[in-house]
Scaffold this motif. Structure first.
Motif, PDB file in Angstrom:
ATOM      1  N   LEU A 213       0.805  -1.220   0.000  1.00 23.27           N
ATOM      2  CA  LEU A 213       0.000   0.000   0.000  1.00 23.27           C
ATOM      3  C   LEU A 213       0.844   1.278   0.000  1.00 23.27           C
ATOM      4  O   LEU A 213       0.660   2.156  -0.861  1.00 23.27           O
ATOM      5  N   LEU A 214       1.764   1.406   0.955  1.00 22.82           N
ATOM      6  CA  LEU A 214       2.529   2.650   1.078  1.00 22.82           C
ATOM      7  C   LEU A 214       3.371   2.969  -0.162  1.00 22.82           C
ATOM      8  O   LEU A 214       3.270   4.070  -0.704  1.00 22.82           O
ATOM      9  N   PRO A 215       4.211   2.036  -0.641  1.00 19.27           N
ATOM     10  CA  PRO A 215       5.011   2.396  -1.832  1.00 19.27           C
ATOM     11  C   PRO A 215       4.154   2.607  -3.076  1.00 19.27           C
ATOM     12  O   PRO A 215       4.512   3.416  -3.939  1.00 19.27           O
ATOM     13  N   LEU A 216       3.031   1.913  -3.169  1.00 15.43           N
ATOM     14  CA  LEU A 216       2.182   2.066  -4.343  1.00 15.43           C
ATOM     15  C   LEU A 216       1.520   3.443  -4.381  1.00 15.43           C
ATOM     16  O   LEU A 216       1.368   4.047  -5.447  1.00 15.43           O
ATOM     17  N   VAL A 217       1.158   3.963  -3.200  1.00 11.98           N
ATOM     18  CA  VAL A 217       0.474   5.259  -3.129  1.00 11.98           C
ATOM     19  C   VAL A 217       1.476   6.417  -3.109  1.00 11.98           C
ATOM     20  O   VAL A 217       1.255   7.450  -3.746  1.00 11.98           O
ATOM     21  N   MET A 218       2.585   6.254  -2.413  1.00 13.83           N
ATOM     22  CA  MET A 218       3.460   7.384  -2.133  1.00 13.83           C
ATOM     23  C   MET A 218       4.680   7.485  -3.042  1.00 13.83           C
ATOM     24  O   MET A 218       5.385   8.494  -3.007  1.00 13.83           O
ATOM     25  N   VAL A 219       4.960   6.456  -3.823  1.00 12.98           N
ATOM     26  CA  VAL A 219       6.130   6.504  -4.697  1.00 12.98           C
ATOM     27  C   VAL A 219       5.682   6.277  -6.136  1.00 12.98           C
ATOM     28  O   VAL A 219       5.188   5.199  -6.477  1.00 12.98           O
ATOM     29  N   ASN A 220       5.853   7.291  -6.952  1.00 16.49           N
ATOM     30  CA  ASN A 220       5.475   7.183  -8.364  1.00 16.49           C
ATOM     31  C   ASN A 220       6.679   6.992  -9.282  1.00 16.49           C
ATOM     32  O   ASN A 220       6.511   6.828 -10.483  1.00 16.49           O
ATOM     33  N   SER A 221       7.860   7.051  -8.721  1.00 18.96           N
ATOM     34  CA  SER A 221       9.064   6.944  -9.541  1.00 18.96           C
ATOM     35  C   SER A 221       9.414   5.489  -9.822  1.00 18.96           C
ATOM     36  O   SER A 221       9.363   4.635  -8.928  1.00 18.96           O
ATOM     37  N   ARG A 222       9.779   5.188 -11.063  1.00 15.51           N
ATOM     38  CA  ARG A 222      10.214   3.833 -11.409  1.00 15.51           C
ATOM     39  C   ARG A 222      11.641   3.544 -10.959  1.00 15.51           C
ATOM     40  O   ARG A 222      12.098   2.416 -11.026  1.00 15.51           O
ATOM     41  N   ASP A 223      12.335   4.588 -10.495  1.00 20.19           N
ATOM     42  CA  ASP A 223      13.731   4.406 -10.073  1.00 20.19           C
ATOM     43  C   ASP A 223      13.842   3.745  -8.707  1.00 20.19           C
ATOM     44  O   ASP A 223      14.925   3.313  -8.320  1.00 20.19           O
ATOM     45  N   ILE A 224      12.753   3.724  -7.929  1.00 17.94           N
ATOM     46  CA  ILE A 224      12.812   3.118  -6.602  1.00 17.94           C
ATOM     47  C   ILE A 224      11.670   2.100  -6.441  1.00 17.94           C
ATOM     48  O   ILE A 224      10.763   2.278  -5.634  1.00 17.94           O
ATOM     49  N   SER A 230       7.070  -4.354  -7.555  1.00 19.54           N
ATOM     50  CA  SER A 230       7.549  -5.015  -8.775  1.00 19.54           C
ATOM     51  C   SER A 230       6.701  -6.235  -9.098  1.00 19.54           C
ATOM     52  O   SER A 230       6.348  -6.476 -10.259  1.00 19.54           O
ATOM     53  N   LEU A 231       6.357  -7.019  -8.071  1.00 15.68           N
ATOM     54  CA  LEU A 231       5.508  -8.193  -8.293  1.00 15.68           C
ATOM     55  C   LEU A 231       4.116  -7.763  -8.744  1.00 15.68           C
ATOM     56  O   LEU A 231       3.541  -8.363  -9.662  1.00 15.68           O
ATOM     57  N   TYR A 232       3.575  -6.714  -8.131  1.00 14.48           N
ATOM     58  CA  TYR A 232       2.235  -6.236  -8.501  1.00 14.48           C
ATOM     59  C   TYR A 232       2.197  -5.774  -9.958  1.00 14.48           C
ATOM     60  O   TYR A 232       1.290  -6.145 -10.711  1.00 14.48           O
ATOM     61  N   ASP A 242      -0.623 -16.014 -17.414  1.00 13.39           N
ATOM     62  CA  ASP A 242       0.430 -16.988 -17.159  1.00 13.39           C
ATOM     63  C   ASP A 242       0.620 -17.150 -15.654  1.00 13.39           C
ATOM     64  O   ASP A 242       1.405 -16.433 -15.028  1.00 13.39           O
ATOM     65  N   MET A 243      -0.073 -18.111 -15.079  1.00 14.21           N
ATOM     66  CA  MET A 243      -0.011 -18.325 -13.636  1.00 14.21           C
ATOM     67  C   MET A 243       1.340 -18.895 -13.211  1.00 14.21           C
ATOM     68  O   MET A 243       1.776 -18.692 -12.090  1.00 14.21           O
ATOM     69  N   SER A 244       1.993 -19.614 -14.121  1.00 11.90           N
ATOM     70  CA  SER A 244       3.276 -20.217 -13.752  1.00 11.90           C
ATOM     71  C   SER A 244       4.319 -19.144 -13.443  1.00 11.90           C
ATOM     72  O   SER A 244       5.060 -19.250 -12.463  1.00 11.90           O
ATOM     73  N   LEU A 245       4.365 -18.086 -14.276  1.00 12.11           N
ATOM     74  CA  LEU A 245       5.298 -16.990 -14.004  1.00 12.11           C
ATOM     75  C   LEU A 245       4.906 -16.228 -12.752  1.00 12.11           C
ATOM     76  O   LEU A 245       5.767 -15.741 -12.007  1.00 12.11           O
ATOM     77  N   LEU A 246       3.605 -16.120 -12.507  1.00 14.15           N
ATOM     78  CA  LEU A 246       3.140 -15.434 -11.304  1.00 14.15           C
ATOM     79  C   LEU A 246       3.642 -16.156 -10.056  1.00 14.15           C
ATOM     80  O   LEU A 246       4.177 -15.522  -9.132  1.00 14.15           O
ATOM     81  N   PHE A 247       3.489 -17.475 -10.019  1.00 18.99           N
ATOM     82  CA  PHE A 247       3.959 -18.214  -8.851  1.00 18.99           C
ATOM     83  C   PHE A 247       5.494 -18.169  -8.746  1.00 18.99           C
ATOM     84  O   PHE A 247       6.042 -18.175  -7.638  1.00 18.99           O
TER      85      PHE A 247
END
Length: 279
Positions: A213-224, A230-232, A242-247
């Motif tokens: 929640l926090l990094p998704l809402v408060m950080v918009n930069s792709r540099d951090i 990253s998983l989301y 592709d569920m195999s790559l997800l797991f």
């Protein structure tokens, strides 16, 4: 008669413990077995044991597409600032509010505790406003300081509860020998807090590592990018195709936390036991 009843009670508690352990283990079981399946095998038989035809390909492909090394580095940097700094500073604050007999410190204790009750969602707007005013928006230091503030109330609550049970005679003896309050804390009190510190460090490390929640809402930069973001984004970009790559990606995210917890679980249990006895 009492022995027989006690024996049945122990057997019932043991059976209940095993049932609860199996229920809690189901998500981890699903992640592990489905990491080594093809997408078709996951869809047709999600609970079945894998044939291991794909080997570690799902993990390797997810690793290549998620830019994992950068996400690991970002998340560990946040952990180093937020968790280590938050836990250590909380121990200092807890010593002041637990030991110094002053109305100001007493009021500060309740101010710190109120932080536990405030929902994070309610604080987003003022936090973002203040971060922009301070020039910390979309920065590694900014998100780390926010995590530090989130961690501190609970850590202060736990530390203060433990310190209040420590005999004051230990500090009085140190004062007689000429120790200052800071030296008394560092040389007498802080070494006694090792089990609590280890438990708090493990709990807060897992929280920050898994938090989305926090990094998704408060950080918009792709540099951090954090590992959870990253998983989301990896999952959102590929959808449910592709569920195999997800797991494979979930395994990459979970592995460091599981290794940490298994490696330091004895300290975690020791800290909980110490807190239970002292509390």
């Amino acid at each position: 008669m009492n022995n027989r009843r006690e024996k049945w009670m122990n057997a019932g508690i043991g059976l209940l413990t095993w049932v609860l352990a199996l229920i809690v283990s189901i998500p981890l079981y699903l992640v592990v077995i489905n990491t080594f399946k093809t997408n078709k095998e996951i869809i047709t038989d999600p609970l079945g044991f894998p044939t291991f035809k794909v080997g570690f390909d799902n993990i390797v492909h997810a690793w290549e597409k998620m830019n994992v090394l950068k996400a690991y580095g970002t998340t560990l940097s946040i952990e180093a600032i937020a968790v280590i700094g938050g836990v250590l500073l909380s121990s200092f604050a807890a010593y002041a509010v637990a030991r110094f007999e002053s109305k100001i410190f007493g009021a500060m204790y309740w101010v710190f505790l109120s932080g536990i009750l405030i929902p994070m969602q309610a604080a987003f707007i003022p936090i973002i406003h203040n971060m922009k005013a301070l020039g910390l928006n979309n920065t590694l230091l900014g998100i780390s300081l926010v995590y530090m503030a989130v961690i501190s109330p609970f850590a202060i609550f736990v530390y203060a509860g433990f310190m209040r049970s420590v005999p004051r005679e230990l500090e009085e003896a140190a004062y007689i020998d000429g120790c200052s309050p800071a030296r008394t804390f560092l040389q007498i009190i802080f070494p006694m807090l090792q089990p609590i510190t280890a438990s708090l460090f493990i709990l807060q490390f897992i929280y920050v590592w898994n938090d989305l929640l926090l990094p998704l809402v408060m950080v918009n930069s792709r540099d951090i990018p954090t590992i959870s973001v990253s998983l989301y984004k990896f999952f959102a970009g590929r959808g449910m195709a592709d569920m195999s790559l997800l797991f494979g990606g979930i395994t990459i995210v979970l592995a460091p936390v599981l290794i940490l917890f298994v490696s330091f679980q004895r300290f975690f249990v020791k800290g909980l036991s110490a807190g239970a006895v002292k509390g």
